[in-house]
Write an enzyme that holds these catalytic residues in place. Structure first.
Site, PDB file in Angstrom:
ATOM      1  N   HIS A  33       0.836  -1.196   0.000  1.00 49.91           N
ATOM      2  CA  HIS A  33       0.000   0.000   0.000  1.00 49.91           C
ATOM      3  C   HIS A  33       0.875   1.252   0.000  1.00 49.91           C
ATOM      4  CE1 HIS A  33      -2.890   2.899   1.941  1.00 49.91           C
ATOM      5  NE2 HIS A  33      -3.703   2.311   1.085  1.00 49.91           N
ATOM      6  N   CYS A  82     -10.223  10.303   2.103  1.00 52.93           N
ATOM      7  CA  CYS A  82      -8.906  10.671   2.627  1.00 52.93           C
ATOM      8  C   CYS A  82      -8.246  11.760   1.782  1.00 52.93           C
ATOM      9  CB  CYS A  82      -8.004   9.441   2.685  1.00 52.93           C
ATOM     10  SG  CYS A  82      -7.971   8.478   1.169  1.00 52.93           S
ATOM     11  N   GLU A 111      -4.222  -0.537  -3.647  1.00 54.33           N
ATOM     12  CA  GLU A 111      -3.709   0.844  -3.801  1.00 54.33           C
ATOM     13  C   GLU A 111      -2.200   0.825  -3.673  1.00 54.33           C
ATOM     14  OE1 GLU A 111      -5.924   2.564  -0.470  1.00 54.33           O
ATOM     15  OE2 GLU A 111      -7.457   3.225  -1.877  1.00 54.33           O
TER      16      GLU A 111
END
Lengths: 638, 638
Positions: A259, A407, A311
């Site tokens: 990530h 986010c 991600e």
């Protein structure tokens, strides 16, 4: 003494490009986000972040809503608001910030614990599942907000709340083993330490870093099977220790994997810790990973994270343009990381990277009007497949108004609002100017004003406002050519190292340094190992990477090519974009659709005029295809 | 009378390229598959297909194992074995086939029902979930095997079983509404009809076709929520009516979408039904979809299905080389579909497509030794990401020994073993020769022998063995150039239409027709709308599409380019491949890795010699990268 950041309150940004954007953050983005957090924007994704705090404070009935880390949206908003208040005093916003902090304070438990999800929903499960539950992550963001409010505008209420929270965390984790599932607490504790000088917080941050990866099976061993509840609906594989970089001790890591935001938040904290403690091994790991990321895994815009799945970083040289991830938060975090590296090394690579992120990968996350945001930032969009065909479902050709996982927008807001932090630093005898962005800095050596023509012209002028004997170290961007420096109108030569010009002098008030350089349009080529870029070229001028949007060219966009020898000229912005954007125009070649899928003659070609616009400004007009890497035809004799 | 296929028993293949492959099917593939079905191959995926039948017959205890459609593996093996017995008598195999058929017969229920999963595991759930349970699909494959055993070698035991099964299905579905979740029963019933001439089976097939898509919500309304069981572990979204082409009535469909094999099995049945009934609307739908597939959605190898997600067609011109699906079964089904189209139209497009599939997309599914098989057939493989990075997990650089879902190997075996079916057909006054593959055909008009140099040379010779007055219609492949025809050594010209030469004559035994044509190496270009192929070229010669394997070229493979003007020559096969493969050699350009990820000068180039091999032969040497579409540099003056 390592190199010290000039605090935000000592830097005033005054820049033709960035000041209006900072004003937009203050005037549009901060109020908009606050409305989102309070669920006052019709048609946008529900946030409920403020509602969660109200419930945790026992002031409202109902159900927790959102991601298990929903609290962090409020924290990042507060941090951005702190910077915004420093940019532009606003009594009403200041009062609302105070109210929000007071609300947060009323959620804090007697022992210092603070997290709305667990307070509202599963008080019995506090700290039981560090892999998935983000309690430390949310705490880290609150600490960042606390440090920002104190540093930027002297507010200390959240600082009080967060020292109690930090003490609670230290009490628990100083002896017990614990590894944060999503790195961030390390950054937060270090910022708290920088403000409070309480070494306990620094040491707790170091302990979190040091424990990571020692036992690669830690999360497998310490993640409870879900007892009928889902910890906020989050579901992470405890076997996948690469995902959160717990496979290898932090000092031994050699490649960025897993990530991207987790990796970069960890590196940000590591770089800060290394500068603070002089830990060479930690610093070397940071340098190694900076090199790995920027030289093998970074898109030309500065975006990182090639895969939507997790991600994440994938493997070296895997940089697909049309289905990469390039999360806005990861680009923001790249700037954080490079910024911390500047504390140990005045190396132009870090300053160049910060500049690249600010003008390209990060800034592209926001619509020109500040009202919509990208989470994912591809370098090519084919509207026939994006959002429709598996593998492209994460690619959106236009910014949505808000995100379930929100986010990115506040992350970008806090980055832009705090731009002043990135411009200057200093040590015992030197003032460093890292970015050529108009600003005035009050340093320990004197006050200096910088005026700059960037990103459009290569002209910068420093004026010493209060003099002294010191070295002015000016970072000249790596793309600058034909560089000239004048002090008080006289050409000078100077010592240079790692992209900085060092001007030693007893400076008098009124002294000026003028820096001029050419910024020719650049053709950028990727290493031959980047499969997706073979035979292609990207265009740049100064700090700007350019892209081609469907609306400005003939179709099909992906058939376009640019002869290697074609001249490229600066051009006005196409209609629908702000007039001050410097765009590029050139003669290229388009291919015409055929009547058969396959045939024995090359597609029929037609000469055409191509227009490239700065990448950050894409997707601000009609929905359409976009590409950064255009095919280059080496033929110079057409 | 529509055009009639010459039955398999009337065609004997004798061809330098195909006869050894057919022998390999008989000698290696059929016995190997039988061992797999009996779980006698150590290290291979468990099949248990025969075990399931033993349990359904009550002759063995245990648990059903495998996909809910595991029975179809046995059916396809029986069909392939039938063709194999026609190619090469084999008493032992014949006896084992009889045993297998007898075993199947012992599984049949008193009412004719036959399916091991439901007999063993969920007898109470028969016919309850047509979407997911594949009972009709398995029945269709058994009917195909029954027809094949009867037609090829005169065995009628399975035919008896399958007429009882078909009667059972008709009894149930002639009045009740039912739509097959995976098309195949329509093909099976039509084949049963062709053998038995029982119109009930034809009408049942038509009813299944006609019901499809009338109510787009049919599966949503008629799929039970899973009552604690999972119907063999299969899980299909009843809302997704595009997946199985139940969104639009079959005659109104305009584009191929959803699961590729479902779409193509449906089209195969539709084309057969249209030829049988003269239904123009049905035929037009088939033509429309053939055009859509071959002109907007087919890889240059003949592979179809651009997405691994749902093994499906996606959108027009979306043909990614490196992560497409191109299921072997879908290529086999393309040949089935085109073959049925030839019953209505002697159009060279269908013959060309069959040839393309046989020599390329389908044949590539099998290792040269017949022991390993591809399910997925990409046109580019980057071993750094294939099987490792999300989006590429379905791409394997080497053929695995078997598959959990083992539809492809027996499908390919039955296709190759039945090659004879595809070569000839006839109507009242014409004998059609569709493919230039060495063979001898006994037609109603006379016996004809064809000798052919394909795929390596453009020479074919027809010898009339028993004469008569008829038209010999010879399909000349679309890639042929400088075509000459001689009858008994005398040059002739003739009427041509849709890729066929029509030679009307009273043929005498001993008459010969010699066809000669040039097969220059071809550069193939894709329509400019195929994003993945922009600036690229594929190479072909005769029916063969070529590819570049890592082992034969400098690295990195994906940096290679080929100047547009570079001569390409025929070359011997590289070591490790059979010596009789005609390969291609040319001078190209490779790019050297750089020391920076991005820089302002194009990658350094080096001239190099490139070798291309026939696509079907890839992945038979060391594991490595592969590509079909190589970058073409238009520069003719380097």
């Amino acid at each position: 003494m390592s190199i010290r950041e000039i605090p935000l309150r000592c830097v005033k940004v005054a820049d033709d490009f960035w000041s209006p954007r900072q004003a937009m953050i203050a005037d549009v983005v901060i109020p908009y986000m606050e409305k989102i957090l309070r669920d006052e924007v019709p048609g946008a994704e529900k946030s409920h972040a403020v509602g969660n705090f109200r419930m945790a404070a026992g002031e409202e009935p109902g159900e927790f809503y959102g991601m298990v880390f929903q609290d962090s949206d409020v924290a990042k908003w507060l941090e951005a608001a702190a910077y915004s208040l420093a940019l532009k005093p606003d009594d009403a916003l200041s009062a609302r910030v105070d109210d929000m902090v007071a609300l947060i304070g009323r959620c804090q438990q007697d022992d210092g614990y603070l997290n709305t999800y667990f307070t509202v929903r599963e008080p019995e499960n506090r700290w039981k599942n560090l892999l998935e539950c983000h309690e430390l992550y949310c705490a880290g963001h609150l600490m960042e907000a606390a440090a920002a409010l104190y540093e930027a505008v002297g507010k200390d209420a959240l600082l009080g709340i967060c020292t109690r929270l930090a003490d609670h965390i230290c009490d628990r984790f100083e002896k017990e083993e614990g590894i944060p599932g999503h790195q961030e607490i390390e950054i937060g504790l270090l910022r708290l330490y920088h403000v409070t000088h309480n070494a306990r917080y620094r040491d707790m941050a170091l302990r979190f870093l040091n424990l990571r990866g020692r036992d690669p099976d830690w999360f497998r061993k310490h993640t409870p099977s879900h007892p009928g509840i889902r910890y906020g609906g989050y579901d992470i594989d405890p076997e996948d220790n690469r995902y959160n970089q717990s496979d290898v001790p932090v000092r031994a890591q050699t490649v960025a994997r897993g990530h991207a935001v987790r990796q970069l938040y960890m590196l940000t904290a590591m770089a800060d810790a290394a500068a603070e403690t002089g830990d060479r091994e930690m610093l070397e790991a940071c340098r190694r990973l900076f090199e790995d990321i920027t030289q093998r895994q970074m898109y030309v815009t500065g975006a990182v994270g090639a895969s939507a799945c997790g991600e994440s970083f994938t493997v070296d040289y895997d940089l697909p343009s049309d289905r990469g991830y390039g999360e806005t938060c990861a680009s923001v975090a790249m700037a954080f990381f490079a910024h911390q590296m500047l504390k140990s090394d005045a190396d132009g690579r870090y300053a160049d990277l910060i500049e690249l992120e600010f003008y390209n990968a990060a800034l592209a996350g926001m619509q020109l009007d500040g009202k919509r945001f990208f989470y994912v930032n591809p370098l090519a969009v084919d509207t026939r497949v994006s959002g429709r065909v598996p593998g492209y479902l994460h690619i959106q050709p236009q910014r949505p108004p808000w995100h379930t996982c929100a986010c990115c927008p506040p992350n970008l807001a806090r980055l832009i609002a705090s731009l002043g932090k990135y411009l200057w630093s200093e040590d015992l005898d030197t003032v460093y100017s890292h970015l050529l962005i108009g600003s005035e800095a009050a340093t320990r050596h004197g006050r200096i004003r910088l005026e700059s023509g960037l990103p459009w012209t290569g002209e910068a002028k420093y004026t010493v406002l209060t003099g002294g004997q010191f070295c002015l170290a000016i970072h000249v961007p790596s793309y600058a050519e034909d560089i000239s420096l004048q002090i008080n109108g006289q050409a000078v030569t100077c010592e240079t190292a790692k992209g900085y010009c060092f001007l030693h002098r007893t400076w008098l008030a009124g002294d000026t340094v003028e820096l001029r350089f050419a910024m020719p349009i650049r053709r950028i080529y990727a290493d031959a190992r980047v499969r997706d870029c073979a035979g292609r070229v990207a265009l740049a001028r100064g700090p700007m990477i350019y892209c081609f949007e469907e609306v400005d060219q003939p179709q099909p966009l992906f058939s376009l090519s640019l002869p290697r020898s074609a001249p490229i000229a600066v051009a006005p912005a196409p209609s629908g974009l702000p007039g001050n954007l410097v765009c590029l125009r050139m003669e290229g070649v388009s291919e015409l659709p055929a009547d058969r899928l396959y045939c024995q003659h090359p597609p029929e070609e037609a000469p055409c005029t191509l227009t490239a616009i700065p990448y950050f400004a894409w997707a601000n007009r009609a929905r359409g295809d976009m590409l950064v890497w255009i095919r280059e035809d080496a033929d110079s004799v057409r």
